[in-house]
Each structure stands twice: as C-alpha cells, then as structure tokens.
Motif scaffolding. Structure first.
Motif, PDB file in Angstrom:
ATOM      1  N   ALA A   6       0.643  -1.311   0.150  1.00 17.54           N
ATOM      2  CA  ALA A   6       0.119  -0.026   0.118  1.00 17.54           C
ATOM      3  C   ALA A   6       0.759   1.168  -0.124  1.00 17.54           C
ATOM      4  CB  ALA A   6      -0.926  -0.286   1.114  1.00 17.54           C
ATOM      5  N   LYS A   7       1.934   1.036   0.755  1.00 19.42           N
ATOM      6  CA  LYS A   7       2.876   2.213   0.519  1.00 19.42           C
ATOM      7  C   LYS A   7       3.530   2.594  -0.849  1.00 19.42           C
ATOM      8  CE  LYS A   7       4.741   2.611   5.316  1.00 19.42           C
ATOM      9  NZ  LYS A   7       6.079   2.654   6.031  1.00 19.42           N
ATOM     10  N   PHE A  53       6.454  19.204  -4.823  1.00 16.62           N
ATOM     11  CA  PHE A  53       5.519  18.789  -3.841  1.00 16.62           C
ATOM     12  C   PHE A  53       5.059  17.490  -4.085  1.00 16.62           C
ATOM     13  CE2 PHE A  53       0.893  18.620  -2.450  1.00 16.62           C
ATOM     14  CZ  PHE A  53       1.154  18.903  -1.242  1.00 16.62           C
ATOM     15  N   CYS A  54       4.934  16.841  -5.429  1.00 22.74           N
ATOM     16  CA  CYS A  54       4.495  15.481  -5.610  1.00 22.74           C
ATOM     17  C   CYS A  54       5.659  14.584  -5.125  1.00 22.74           C
ATOM     18  CB  CYS A  54       3.857  15.292  -7.006  1.00 22.74           C
ATOM     19  SG  CYS A  54       2.804  16.062  -7.771  1.00 22.74           S
ATOM     20  N   LEU A  55       6.875  14.841  -5.300  1.00 22.61           N
ATOM     21  CA  LEU A  55       7.941  14.205  -4.624  1.00 22.61           C
ATOM     22  C   LEU A  55       8.202  14.297  -3.234  1.00 22.61           C
ATOM     23  CD1 LEU A  55      10.400  12.257  -5.838  1.00 22.61           C
ATOM     24  CD2 LEU A  55      11.830  14.716  -5.784  1.00 22.61           C
ATOM     25  N   MET A  56       7.819  15.126  -2.935  1.00 19.11           N
ATOM     26  CA  MET A  56       7.811  15.248  -1.284  1.00 19.11           C
ATOM     27  C   MET A  56       6.642  14.400  -0.350  1.00 19.11           C
ATOM     28  SD  MET A  56       7.077  18.570   1.229  1.00 19.11           S
ATOM     29  CE  MET A  56       5.467  18.437   0.854  1.00 19.11           C
ATOM     30  N   VAL A  57       5.505  14.271  -1.231  1.00 14.06           N
ATOM     31  CA  VAL A  57       4.476  13.569  -0.724  1.00 14.06           C
ATOM     32  C   VAL A  57       4.738  12.188  -0.900  1.00 14.06           C
ATOM     33  CG1 VAL A  57       2.010  12.957  -1.038  1.00 14.06           C
ATOM     34  CG2 VAL A  57       2.618  15.267  -0.816  1.00 14.06           C
ATOM     35  N   ALA A  58       5.480  11.927  -1.921  1.00 10.04           N
ATOM     36  CA  ALA A  58       5.904  10.395  -2.087  1.00 10.04           C
ATOM     37  C   ALA A  58       6.870   9.922  -1.257  1.00 10.04           C
ATOM     38  CB  ALA A  58       6.351  10.378  -3.642  1.00 10.04           C
ATOM     39  N   PHE A  59       7.723  10.924  -0.875  1.00  9.20           N
ATOM     40  CA  PHE A  59       8.769  10.508   0.077  1.00  9.20           C
ATOM     41  C   PHE A  59       7.927  10.346   1.656  1.00  9.20           C
ATOM     42  CE2 PHE A  59      12.677  12.174  -2.552  1.00  9.20           C
ATOM     43  CZ  PHE A  59      12.684  10.763  -2.912  1.00  9.20           C
ATOM     44  N   LEU A  60       7.166  11.082   1.797  1.00 13.05           N
ATOM     45  CA  LEU A  60       6.367  11.219   3.098  1.00 13.05           C
ATOM     46  C   LEU A  60       5.802   9.811   3.247  1.00 13.05           C
ATOM     47  CD1 LEU A  60       5.212  14.687   3.579  1.00 13.05           C
ATOM     48  CD2 LEU A  60       6.892  13.499   5.128  1.00 13.05           C
ATOM     49  N   ILE A  61       4.911   9.327   2.168  1.00 11.58           N
ATOM     50  CA  ILE A  61       4.211   8.044   2.164  1.00 11.58           C
ATOM     51  C   ILE A  61       5.373   6.964   2.432  1.00 11.58           C
ATOM     52  CG2 ILE A  61       3.012   6.575   0.892  1.00 11.58           C
ATOM     53  CD1 ILE A  61       1.669   8.726  -0.496  1.00 11.58           C
ATOM     54  N   LEU A  62       6.407   6.911   1.877  1.00  6.58           N
ATOM     55  CA  LEU A  62       7.435   5.852   1.876  1.00  6.58           C
ATOM     56  C   LEU A  62       8.136   5.719   3.350  1.00  6.58           C
ATOM     57  CD1 LEU A  62       9.139   5.831  -1.705  1.00  6.58           C
ATOM     58  CD2 LEU A  62       7.562   4.257  -0.638  1.00  6.58           C
ATOM     59  N   PHE A  63       8.626   6.893   3.669  1.00  2.00           N
ATOM     60  CA  PHE A  63       9.489   6.986   4.785  1.00  2.00           C
ATOM     61  C   PHE A  63       8.894   7.516   6.096  1.00  2.00           C
ATOM     62  CE2 PHE A  63      12.190   7.182   0.941  1.00  2.00           C
ATOM     63  CZ  PHE A  63      12.653   6.171   1.114  1.00  2.00           C
ATOM     64  N   ALA A  64       7.910   8.247   6.114  1.00  2.00           N
ATOM     65  CA  ALA A  64       7.074   8.878   7.352  1.00  2.00           C
ATOM     66  C   ALA A  64       6.216   7.791   8.050  1.00  2.00           C
ATOM     67  CB  ALA A  64       6.937  10.192   7.062  1.00  2.00           C
ATOM     68  N   LEU A  65       5.320   7.090   7.027  1.00  3.98           N
ATOM     69  CA  LEU A  65       4.211   6.343   7.469  1.00  3.98           C
ATOM     70  C   LEU A  65       4.670   4.982   7.766  1.00  3.98           C
ATOM     71  CD1 LEU A  65       1.473   7.597   5.006  1.00  3.98           C
ATOM     72  CD2 LEU A  65       2.076   8.520   7.514  1.00  3.98           C
TER      73      LEU A  65
END
Length: 90
Positions: A23-24, A78-90
């Motif tokens: 899902a990530k 912004f899209c890249l930042m959201v992708a990295f947040l999904i992968l590494f912060a959640l």
C-alpha cells in the motif's frame, strides 16, 4: 511480529505487513503521477506559439513563461515530497 499498544500485545502476520508495504508503494506511485507529464515542454511550446503570433509581447510572454515554469516545478517537487513522506514517514 509483536506490537505493543498501551500494554496490550497485538500479533501482526507477515501477510498484513506485506499488504501495508504494498500500500505504501502504491500510494507513493500515485503521488508521483503528478510528475509524469511534460509540463515544462508545454509551457515553452506555448511561449513559442504565442511569440509567433505577437512578437511585440516578447518580454511579457517570457516573464509569464518563467512564472509558469516555476509553478510547474513547485508542483513536481510537492508531488515528490508527498511520495517520500508516504514511503518513509508512515
């Protein structure tokens, strides 16, 4: 895998963990879709087209083009930042 939550013990299976990882990756891929287009090419193509129509507006068209390019790059970052947040912060 054993997780502790307020003193309670929860068992999570390997399948559940694999689903969460998948899902990530799906979420990060969906966030990257915003970067897929060639927006910069479109912005400069419009500059060339509009300049051919009216050469007297060269400076104004160029400033609008740079502003559009900056907005497009901000959207991509912004899209890249959201992708990295999904992968590494959640």
């Amino acid at each position: 895998m054993i997780k502790y939550y307020h003193g309670h013990v929860f068992q999570t299976s390997t399948i559940s963990r694999d689903i969460n990882i998948a899902a990530k990756f799906i979420g990060a891929g969906a966030a990257i879709v915003g970067m897929a287009g060639s927006g910069a090419g479109t912005v400069f193509e419009r500059l060339i087209r509009d300049y051919a129509r009216s050469t007297s507006l060269k400076r104004q068209l160029f400033s609008y083009t740079l502003l559009g390019f900056a907005f497009w790059e901000a959207l991509e970052l912004f899209c890249l930042m959201v992708a990295f947040l999904i992968l590494f912060a959640l």
